[in-house]
Write a protein that holds these residues in place. Structure first.
Motif: not given
Length: 71
Positions: A1-7, A24-27, A55-58
């Motif tokens: 799984m790859a998690w990215k923070k919502v910037e 939304y823009t991911l980090q 908030v994170n995005y998977q």
């Protein structure tokens, strides 16, 4: 799984088209993504983003999740 923070994120509503959306823009990303939402999805997403400390995005499952809270 790859998690990215919502910037960053923002919500919108067009009175002319009666459409709801989320930007939304991911980090680490150079692009912003726009997603159109139903009224129910908009309400749920606004609640999640508004009450979470982060908030994170998977990226594999394509879903948002609030960051864990320390109690």
């Amino acid at each position: 799984m790859a998690w990215k923070k919502v910037e960053s994120y923002s919500f919108g509503f067009s009175t002319a088209d009666k459409k709801f959306w989320l930007y939304y823009t991911l980090q680490g990303a150079n692009t912003t993504t726009q997603v159109f939402l139903s009224p129910t999805q908009f309400s749920a997403a606004a609640q999640l983003f508004g009450s979470a400390t982060s908030v994170n995005y998977q990226t594999t499952g394509n879903y948002f999740a609030s960051a864990p809270r320390v109690l």
